[in-house]
Write an enzyme that holds these catalytic residues in place. Structure first.
Site, PDB file in Angstrom:
ATOM      1  N   CYS A 100       0.822  -1.211   0.000  1.00  0.00           N
ATOM      2  CA  CYS A 100       0.000   0.000   0.000  1.00  0.00           C
ATOM      3  C   CYS A 100       0.857   1.263   0.000  1.00  0.00           C
ATOM      4  CB  CYS A 100      -0.937  -0.020   1.204  1.00  0.00           C
ATOM      5  SG  CYS A 100      -2.335   1.125   1.083  1.00  0.00           S
ATOM      6  N   LYS A 141       2.082   4.291   1.421  1.00  0.00           N
ATOM      7  CA  LYS A 141       3.268   4.826   2.094  1.00  0.00           C
ATOM      8  C   LYS A 141       4.332   3.763   2.322  1.00  0.00           C
ATOM      9  CE  LYS A 141       0.677   8.296   1.947  1.00  0.00           C
ATOM     10  NZ  LYS A 141      -0.444   7.537   1.363  1.00  0.00           N
ATOM     11  N   SER A 173      -5.203  11.951  -1.846  1.00  0.00           N
ATOM     12  CA  SER A 173      -4.892  10.607  -2.301  1.00  0.00           C
ATOM     13  C   SER A 173      -4.580  10.638  -3.788  1.00  0.00           C
ATOM     14  CB  SER A 173      -6.090   9.695  -2.044  1.00  0.00           C
ATOM     15  OG  SER A 173      -5.993   8.508  -2.783  1.00  0.00           O
TER      16      SER A 173
END
Length: 572
Positions: free
Chosen positions: A123, A125, A472
């Site tokens: 995912c 980060k 995002s």
């Protein structure tokens, strides 16, 4: 040079007998103690489609390393799934998890004297966190991206996780029923892999490959494909070659490779989070790379891809056309990249792609640079009276490059969503959500909940959204984030009031508030003080994180005074 120069400190000679006893206890033989030791670090956890399969990938990587004569130890770093935490207080932990991942990998490798590392992120980060760790350690290493998810299908169309976010806005606007919304939710994530559009994970995967820190095609090999399995199996030989040649990350990650990373992401219409992460990586590497460089690259690189969130296609579509190697070869042949940068194969980018056929542009996913969707990129760095030290605007394919409208000011996402539900947000408004920066959040949460609700309500191109937080990779519309100085640091955004006119000019790179300067300066800023001190991870991040203009990097000695970047037009 021996390829076990770090582990030899504890595996050779009688002085570290206790360490050797532990290693024998986990199954190593006396012969194994002469081999290089490699950390295989996943960001694995079962509760995330992005990460649930990465332990299986780690098994393949570890096996390939052992077959090539290394000792491989698997471990896992902590991660955050942004889709789960979005719109909740949990989102404050997302960006801090990047530095926490870097800390974890650095700690494991350094404390146990490993000679090298392979990082397997899933995912968002996860990817920059792994990359920052490799940069800090500067021991031979590479990244194996966990891979992209397959698309879902609902109501006769392709859907993904962003479809689930936007369905909520459609529900609020009474455009779909609760039954239809739930059908999309159930179909959006059909299995393992990272979000399939040009969101942050895929954007960072392309950036990492373009800068030479992963094997060719890592960014577009699907999570559960045979190609991803083969990539894992090839990583053992690649890592051993890095060890034998003593090729280290700081030899690969140069200023030119950072520019390549930014160029590929801009061509593909990728996430503005990449700006934060490359700035943080540059600070880690002590390389000169800042918002001026992002602005310059954005002017030079055309927008080529019609990828989600603002377009139609997913990474699986690009994979079918030849994947990231064919894409990078296309950009290379158009003279948009530095071609002679070293990579983890031990060869240059040009040499890696010598036998690759460039992307055939007789399709709609990625255009040829001679006929782009837009002549310039979609990441506009803005400066002005509302952002003296910079802001980053993300646009899709806007009909206008200028927006002037009254501010509707909110102190958090929940208040904005309530106003949207009451239909108090009108076309032409500039929604401002402040107090969301690295200090004020704290943690600089993403505003995907807000931006997706706007799109779902049909206001994505008719309302601008400005924040000192971030967006995002799945966000789209007219979005301005990373406003510096942030509200909690006393930036101008803290003095905004409802009705103030805000000017956004993408061509002139301007973000201004049109209020009499004397009146605006005399206003008291909104207060963001906490009743109780913030402790734990968020407290550390709030204390240590630099501003968004420096990537919010949470190394205390790198925290710079507010205003250190400044407006390049002024500084000239």
């Amino acid at each position: 040079m021996k390829n076990n120069r770090y582990s030899a400190e504890i595996t050779q000679g009688p002085a570290h007998g206790a360490a050797q006893a532990v290693l024998h206890g986990v199954g190593l033989s006396a012969e194994d103690l002469d081999k290089p030791q490699v950390a295989v670090t996943t960001v694995w956890y079962e509760g995330s489609t992005c990460n649930m399969h990465t332990l299986d990938l780690a098994d393949r990587v570890a096996r390939s390393l052992r077959e090539k004569g290394a000792v491989a130890f698997r471990s896992s770093a902590v991660g955050v799934n942004d889709a789960i935490s979005m719109g909740t207080s949990g989102m404050r932990y997302s960006l801090p998890s990047r530095d926490l991942i870097a800390d974890s990998i650095e700690t494991m490798v350094s404390a146990h004297s490993y000679d090298a590392a392979v990082a397997i992120p899933g995912c968002d980060k996860n990817l920059p966190g792994c990359l920052m760790a490799l940069a800090r350690l500067d021991r031979p290493g590479l990244v194996v991206f966990g891979g992209t998810i397959a698309p879902g299908h609902a109501a006769g169309r392709t859907v993904d996780v962003i479809s689930a976010f936007e369905a909520y806005g459609q529900l609020l606007d009474r455009r779909i029923s609760l039954v239809e919304q739930q059908e999309i939710v159930r179909a959006a994530c059909p299995g393992a892999g990272s979000c399939g559009g040009m969101y942050t994970a895929s954007s960072m995967a392309l950036a990492i490959e373009a800068m030479g820190m992963s094997l060719p095609a890592s960014a577009t090999n699907p999570a559960t494909s045979e190609a991803k399995a083969q990539e894992c199996e090839a990583s053992g030989a690649a890592l051993m070659n890095l060890l034998e040649q003593d090729i280290r990350p700081r030899q690969i990650m140069s200023r030119a490779s950072l520019e390549n990373a930014m160029a590929v992401v801009i061509a593909m219409g990728g996430s503005t989070n990449v700006v934060l992460h490359l700035l943080a990586l540059a600070r880690t590497l002590d390389l000169p790379f800042d918002l001026r460089d992002v602005a310059r690259i954005n002017e030079r690189i055309p927008r080529l891809a019609d990828m989600k969130p603002s377009g139609r296609y997913l990474m699986t579509d690009l994979h079918k056309l030849g994947g990231s190697p064919a894409l990078i070869k296309l950009l290379m042949e158009a003279d948009l990249l530095h071609n002679d940068e070293l990579t983890v194969t031990g060869r240059t980018l040009r040499e890696n792609l010598a036998g690759v056929t460039p992307l055939d542009t007789a399709q709609d996913v990625v255009r040829h640079p001679s006929r782009p969707l837009r002549p310039h990129g979609h990441m506009h760095v803005l400066w002005g009276s509302l952002a003296p030290d910079g802001a980053v605007a993300k646009t899709g394919l806007p009909k206008t490059h200028r927006f002037l409208g009254p501010a509707c000011v909110f102190e958090d996402e929940a208040a904005f969503i309530a106003a949207l539900d009451r239909r108090n947000i009108k076309p032409g408004d500039v929604v401002v959500i402040r107090g969301q920066g690295p200090q004020g959040g704290p943690g600089m949460p993403e505003m995907l909940y807000a931006s997706s609700a706007l799109v779902g309500a049909g206001l994505g191109e008719r309302v601008a959204l400005v924040t000192d937080g971030r967006f995002s990779g799945g966000s789209h519309g007219l979005l301005v984030g990373h406003v510096v100085p942030e509200a909690a640091a006393g930036g101008p955004i803290a003095r905004l009031r409802d009705g103030d006119l805000i000017e956004i000019d993408l061509e002139s790179r301007v973000l201004n508030v049109r209020v009499d300067e004397a009146e605006f300066s005399a206003r008291s800023p909104a207060s963001f003080s906490e009743a109780q001190p913030i402790r734990g991870v968020l407290g550390k991040f709030q204390l240590l994180a630099a501003s968004a203009a420096d990537g919010c990097i949470a190394d205390g000695h790198l925290r710079v005074p507010i205003g250190a970047v400044g407006n390049p037009a002024v500084s000239k």
